[in-house]
Design a protein around this motif. Structure first.
Motif, PDB file in Angstrom:
ATOM      1  N   GLY A  63      -1.299   4.362 -10.675  1.00 25.35           N
ATOM      2  CA  GLY A  63      -2.155   3.939  -9.355  1.00 25.35           C
ATOM      3  C   GLY A  63      -0.956   3.095  -8.378  1.00 25.35           C
ATOM      4  O   GLY A  63       0.135   2.702  -8.831  1.00 25.35           O
ATOM      5  N   ARG A  64      -1.431   2.743  -7.420  1.00 29.71           N
ATOM      6  CA  ARG A  64      -0.645   1.886  -6.498  1.00 29.71           C
ATOM      7  C   ARG A  64      -1.474   0.885  -5.485  1.00 29.71           C
ATOM      8  O   ARG A  64      -2.451   1.102  -5.086  1.00 29.71           O
ATOM      9  CB  ARG A  64       0.060   2.937  -5.136  1.00 29.71           C
ATOM     10  CG  ARG A  64       1.023   2.065  -4.389  1.00 29.71           C
ATOM     11  CD  ARG A  64       1.759   3.033  -3.420  1.00 29.71           C
ATOM     12  NE  ARG A  64       2.624   4.023  -4.496  1.00 29.71           N
ATOM     13  CZ  ARG A  64       2.823   4.929  -4.397  1.00 29.71           C
ATOM     14  NH1 ARG A  64       2.514   5.596  -3.254  1.00 29.71           N
ATOM     15  NH2 ARG A  64       3.469   5.983  -5.365  1.00 29.71           N
ATOM     16  N   ASN A  65      -1.107  -0.262  -5.499  1.00 26.78           N
ATOM     17  CA  ASN A  65      -1.661  -1.488  -4.916  1.00 26.78           C
ATOM     18  C   ASN A  65      -1.373  -1.059  -3.204  1.00 26.78           C
ATOM     19  O   ASN A  65      -0.194  -0.824  -2.756  1.00 26.78           O
ATOM     20  CB  ASN A  65      -0.956  -2.628  -5.232  1.00 26.78           C
ATOM     21  CG  ASN A  65      -1.662  -3.921  -4.449  1.00 26.78           C
ATOM     22  OD1 ASN A  65      -2.129  -3.718  -3.413  1.00 26.78           O
ATOM     23  ND2 ASN A  65      -1.527  -5.055  -5.203  1.00 26.78           N
ATOM     24  N   PRO A  66      -2.367  -0.841  -2.638  1.00 25.28           N
ATOM     25  CA  PRO A  66      -2.281  -0.461  -0.958  1.00 25.28           C
ATOM     26  C   PRO A  66      -1.375  -1.483  -0.041  1.00 25.28           C
ATOM     27  O   PRO A  66      -0.713  -1.301   0.492  1.00 25.28           O
ATOM     28  CB  PRO A  66      -3.528  -0.157  -0.426  1.00 25.28           C
ATOM     29  CG  PRO A  66      -4.564  -0.739  -1.669  1.00 25.28           C
ATOM     30  CD  PRO A  66      -3.646  -0.776  -2.803  1.00 25.28           C
ATOM     31  N   LYS A  67      -1.547  -2.983  -0.616  1.00 30.03           N
ATOM     32  CA  LYS A  67      -0.955  -3.717   0.096  1.00 30.03           C
ATOM     33  C   LYS A  67       0.446  -3.926  -0.159  1.00 30.03           C
ATOM     34  O   LYS A  67       1.245  -4.219   0.930  1.00 30.03           O
ATOM     35  CB  LYS A  67      -1.886  -5.227  -0.327  1.00 30.03           C
ATOM     36  CG  LYS A  67      -2.341  -5.995   0.851  1.00 30.03           C
ATOM     37  CD  LYS A  67      -3.176  -7.306   0.081  1.00 30.03           C
ATOM     38  CE  LYS A  67      -4.021  -7.850   1.415  1.00 30.03           C
ATOM     39  NZ  LYS A  67      -4.599  -8.821   0.902  1.00 30.03           N
ATOM     40  N   THR A  68       0.720  -3.888  -1.352  1.00 32.05           N
ATOM     41  CA  THR A  68       2.247  -4.168  -1.734  1.00 32.05           C
ATOM     42  C   THR A  68       2.960  -2.931  -1.882  1.00 32.05           C
ATOM     43  O   THR A  68       4.241  -2.812  -1.970  1.00 32.05           O
ATOM     44  CB  THR A  68       2.207  -5.274  -2.786  1.00 32.05           C
ATOM     45  OG1 THR A  68       1.802  -4.554  -4.105  1.00 32.05           O
ATOM     46  CG2 THR A  68       1.571  -6.360  -2.811  1.00 32.05           C
TER      47      THR A  68
END
Length: 97
Positions: A63-68
């Motif tokens: 997954g990926r943190n959309p903010k960072t």
């Protein structure tokens, strides 16, 4: 009408409409939820004219943190999918349309 309906709201409504005590209404709702959980754990739960609850197994994925933008691993887990019946969807569309 409130945006979020809580379990306590359902208990109060049941108590008011049927004249049950809050303690008895709470026991009824908790027993209903426990029975639903057991059915979902064993297999799908199909409530006629309401919908179907299905237990899904999600695999491990990236997954990926959309903010960072930082990537991380999402662990495998179980989740529940609810599919509303045509009867419920028709009723909701009639109210909103």
């Amino acid at each position: 009408m409130k945006d979020n309906l809580t379990k306590y709201d359902i208990i109060k409504e049941l108590s008011n409409k049927k004249g049950y005590s809050l303690i008895f209404s709470k026991k009824l709702i908790n027993d209903l939820i426990d029975a639903m959980i057991k059915c979902i754990q064993k297999n799908n739960l199909n409530l006629k004219n309401i919908g179907t609850f299905k237990l899904l197994k999600k695999n491990k994925r990236l997954g990926r943190n959309p903010k960072t933008g930082r990537e991380f691993v999402i662990t495998p887990r179980l989740t529940i999918q609810f599919t509303a019946s045509k009867n419920i969807l028709t009723h909701i569309n009639r109210l909103n349309g």
